[in-house]
Design an enzyme around this catalytic site. Structure first.
Site, PDB file in Angstrom:
ATOM      1  N   LYS A   1      48.180  22.789 -16.512  1.00  0.00           N
ATOM      2  CA  LYS A   1      49.036  24.342 -16.622  1.00  0.00           C
ATOM      3  C   LYS A   1      48.826  24.216 -15.347  1.00  0.00           C
ATOM      4  O   LYS A   1      47.932  24.562 -14.213  1.00  0.00           O
ATOM      5  CB  LYS A   1      47.734  25.047 -17.520  1.00  0.00           C
ATOM      6  CG  LYS A   1      48.950  26.793 -17.389  1.00  0.00           C
ATOM      7  CD  LYS A   1      47.321  26.998 -18.082  1.00  0.00           C
ATOM      8  CE  LYS A   1      47.730  28.369 -17.441  1.00  0.00           C
ATOM      9  NZ  LYS A   1      47.157  29.998 -17.621  1.00  0.00           N
TER      10      LYS A   1
ATOM     11  N   GLY B   1      44.362  38.501 -17.208  1.00  0.00           N
ATOM     12  CA  GLY B   1      43.113  39.824 -17.288  1.00  0.00           C
ATOM     13  C   GLY B   1      43.300  41.469 -17.253  1.00  0.00           C
ATOM     14  O   GLY B   1      42.640  42.259 -17.255  1.00  0.00           O
TER      15      GLY B   1
ATOM     16  N   ALA C   1      48.555  35.170 -21.344  1.00  0.00           N
ATOM     17  CA  ALA C   1      47.932  35.748 -19.704  1.00  0.00           C
ATOM     18  C   ALA C   1      48.481  37.474 -20.683  1.00  0.00           C
ATOM     19  O   ALA C   1      49.424  37.784 -21.033  1.00  0.00           O
ATOM     20  CB  ALA C   1      48.435  35.186 -18.692  1.00  0.00           C
ATOM     21  N   GLY C   2      47.387  38.009 -19.947  1.00  0.00           N
ATOM     22  CA  GLY C   2      47.264  39.643 -20.534  1.00  0.00           C
ATOM     23  C   GLY C   2      47.386  40.146 -22.135  1.00  0.00           C
ATOM     24  O   GLY C   2      47.408  41.296 -22.219  1.00  0.00           O
TER      25      GLY C   2
ATOM     26  N   ASN D   1      41.406  34.695 -22.383  1.00  0.00           N
ATOM     27  CA  ASN D   1      40.717  34.016 -22.059  1.00  0.00           C
ATOM     28  C   ASN D   1      39.727  35.100 -21.435  1.00  0.00           C
ATOM     29  O   ASN D   1      38.773  35.438 -22.223  1.00  0.00           O
ATOM     30  CB  ASN D   1      40.725  33.604 -20.685  1.00  0.00           C
ATOM     31  CG  ASN D   1      39.532  32.811 -20.143  1.00  0.00           C
ATOM     32  OD1 ASN D   1      38.238  32.981 -20.434  1.00  0.00           O
ATOM     33  ND2 ASN D   1      39.310  31.960 -19.103  1.00  0.00           N
ATOM     34  N   THR D   2      40.348  36.494 -20.655  1.00  0.00           N
ATOM     35  CA  THR D   2      39.323  37.714 -20.410  1.00  0.00           C
ATOM     36  C   THR D   2      39.402  38.627 -21.804  1.00  0.00           C
ATOM     37  O   THR D   2      37.897  38.637 -22.267  1.00  0.00           O
ATOM     38  CB  THR D   2      40.438  38.286 -19.687  1.00  0.00           C
ATOM     39  OG1 THR D   2      40.400  37.300 -18.007  1.00  0.00           O
ATOM     40  CG2 THR D   2      39.119  39.949 -19.028  1.00  0.00           C
TER      41      THR D   2
END
Lengths: 326, 256
Positions: free
Chosen positions: B96, B157, B184-185, B206-207
């Protein structure tokens, strides 16, 4: 039940174990090849916050429950505990971090600028909102370890001699030879002197990327901590980590920009996969380990439960694994 | 199910491995999410003597495909070196590719991205570029060899969800044959479901899971959301319309 014990390891885990057993009448020897407390022990680099409510934001409930008993234990064993609470702040655009933290630390109260001014005037220049955990405390880890070691000597705990009686292994990361699921979690910290800032209690700066805590010591000295990296390295502070800690401190108060850098500390915390400690029996030996970032917070509970086990035959209420296979 | 560089993955959910309260919770979240791919940051955990191996062993034990990433890299050279290190460590050609162009917002550097993707593709890597939803950038990435595109929903994040639905939709329409992943986001399962409803092959996050109060429950929520989104995408959803239409037939009344 045996009343003679040899404790391997003289960090916070081993010394708390010795204090608990000795104060309950047992004969104790502590063996640590490095001798008296010093920078070989992970706990030498600790923040020394007894902050179960703050830790509970990301740690399991058992850690909060057992951690709440730590301050009283340390006091009863001669440590100087500073009962001033914990303050939690966030920079302007990270106020959502404060809201999340408040939800997950139910005992936190909110302070406005006047409230902050009453506790930490230097921070009132910078922050208009903070959280406060009134019942949390802190201690000076190094002073505490040295004082406890001296106290143990006075109580008749031997610091050298043959292995005798029940062996309790408190060697931290060195016990990986037997505890295969123990891993190291690297931490980097700084010690600075900054006469221009006065803080009376630990302050946590919430940040999505660079969280920081600052613990005041005496004489204008502060401990800045700590990174948390999934590697067992026990040395080699990186520029990036140090810069992030410094940056965060500078953001907390620009006067930290003029601070004198006294120490850069690195070590690895011993941790099991769930980041909770264990009392584990393997063969004849009992292991107490895995205190992770909660050395001073949980060593008392681990010592008490281990003593209950070896002196009274009581099964520890949490974190116990009897005769686990290797 | 998505096919990345010839490998079919049995899940539309890809999860990062950072910031969990503990490795045990990470493992449990993965089990509940049934995620098919775990992304791992190589750079930060590497250490001087590869002392991060305990953590990597935990990741390998998850039993999912590992997608190493170049998180935290700010230059082409740094990202390429990190990718080469990742190939050694994880024995995979997958990478990635993340090159940060703006330290504060963590916006990807589109220029560096194309350059690094070209070098890595040339060197035999299967590149998963973390990019923006810019159509021209995505075309360039495909030209230099990328067979997967991973546009952001919002900055890393932030949990803001899909910031530019028009852009994501036109990307899907333009690259009909390229697997697309919203990376993301994302903050909520509903946002993940939305991405899959738009026809995206997978989502990477992830977050949202790691920093939830209960990561395991949130992982389960995301698993169900991507499943719901996929069902909706297959089901040929109705098109929105302005006129209300009663879904219950009204008998015995004249049209008004």
């Amino acid at each position: 039940m045996t009343s003679s014990f040899t404790i391997l390891g003289g960090g916070v885990c081993g010394l708390a174990m010795a204090a608990e057993l000795s104060s309950r009448g047992a004969q104790v020897t502590v063996i640590d090849p490095h001798g008296a407390p010093g920078d070989h022990a992970c706990s030498w680099w600790a923040g020394g916050m007894l902050a179960p409510e703050c830790e509970g934001v990301s740690a399991e409930p058992e850690i909060v429950q057992q951690g709440r008993l730590a301050a009283a234990w340390w006091e009863s064993h001669g440590a100087t505990i500073i009962r001033k609470g914990t303050m939690v702040v966030a920079l302007g655009r990270d106020h959502s971090e404060l809201a999340t933290f408040a939800r997950r630390a139910p005992l936190a109260t909110t302070l406005d600028r006047d409230g902050i001014d009453a506790c930490e005037p230097h921070l009132a220049e910078r922050f208009s909102k903070a959280l406060f955990l009134a019942d949390e405390c802190h201690l000076d880890p190094r002073a505490t370890l040295i004082a406890l070691n001296d106290r143990l000597a006075q109580m008749g705990v031997a610091s050298e001699g043959d292995v005798r009686g029940q062996v309790i292994d408190c060697r931290g990361l060195a016990a990986r030879d037997a505890l295969t699921d123990l891993r190291g979690v690297k931490g980097e910290m700084l010690v600075v002197r900054c006469p221009d800032v006065t803080l009376s209690r630990p302050v946590r700066l919430l940040h999505p990327r660079f969280p920081l805590y600052i613990v005041p010591r005496s004489d204008g000295v502060f401990m800045l901590g700590a990174t948390q990296l999934e590697t067992g390295e026990r040395h080699r502070a990186t520029l990036r980590s140090v810069m992030e800690l410094m940056n965060a401190a500078y953001a907390l108060h620009p006067a930290f920009g003029e601070a004198e850098l006294l120490e850069i500390g690195v070590d690895a915390r011993p941790a099991f996969p769930d980041n909770q400690p264990r009392i584990r029996r393997i063969g004849e030996r009992i292991y107490a380990n895995g205190l992770f970032r909660h050395g001073f917070l949980l060593a008392p509970a681990l010592a008490r439960m281990t003593a209950d086990l070896v002196l009274e035959g009581e099964t520890p209420e949490v974190w116990y694994e009897d005769h686990r296979e290797r | 199910m998505p096919v990345f560089y010839g490998t079919e993955i049995a899940s539309r959910l890809m999860l990062g491995t950072a910031q969990y309260p503990s490795p045990a919770i990470l493992a449990e979240a993965f089990r509940e999410s049934a995620a098919g791919i775990a992304t791992v940051s190589v750079r930060r955990e590497a250490g001087g003597e590869q002392a991060g191996q305990d953590f990597w062993a935990l990741i390998q034990d998850l039993g999912v495909a590992v997608l190493p990433n170049t998180a935290g890299c700010h230059s082409v050279r740094e990202a390429v070196t990190t990718a080469q290190m990742a190939r050694e460590l994880f024995d995979t050609n997958w990478i990635k590719l993340e090159i940060i162009g703006h330290a504060d917002t963590l916006q990807p550097d589109p220029f560096g991205l194309v350059e690094a993707a070209a070098q890595l593709s040339e060197d035999g890597f299967n590149v998963f570029p973390y990019c923006t939803e810019d159509l021209v950038l995505c075309e360039r990435l495909v030209e230099v060899g990328c067979k997967v595109l991973m546009p952001w929903g919002a900055p890393i994040g932030t949990g803001l969800g899909l910031n530019n639905i028009y852009g994501l939709r036109s990307l899907r329409a333009h690259f009909a044959d390229i697997p697309l992943v919203v990376d993301a986001g994302l903050g909520l399962p509903s946002q993940a479901a939305h991405a899959i409803e738009l026809g995206y092959d997978a989502v990477l996050l992830n977050t949202a899971v790691a920093k939830a109060g209960d990561p395991v429950a949130m992982a389960k929520g995301f698993a169900r959301a991507v499943e719901a989104g996929a069902l909706a995408a297959q089901a040929d959803p109705m098109d929105p319309r302005d006129m209300a239409a009663p879904s219950t037939p009204v008998l015995g009344k004249a049209f008004l």
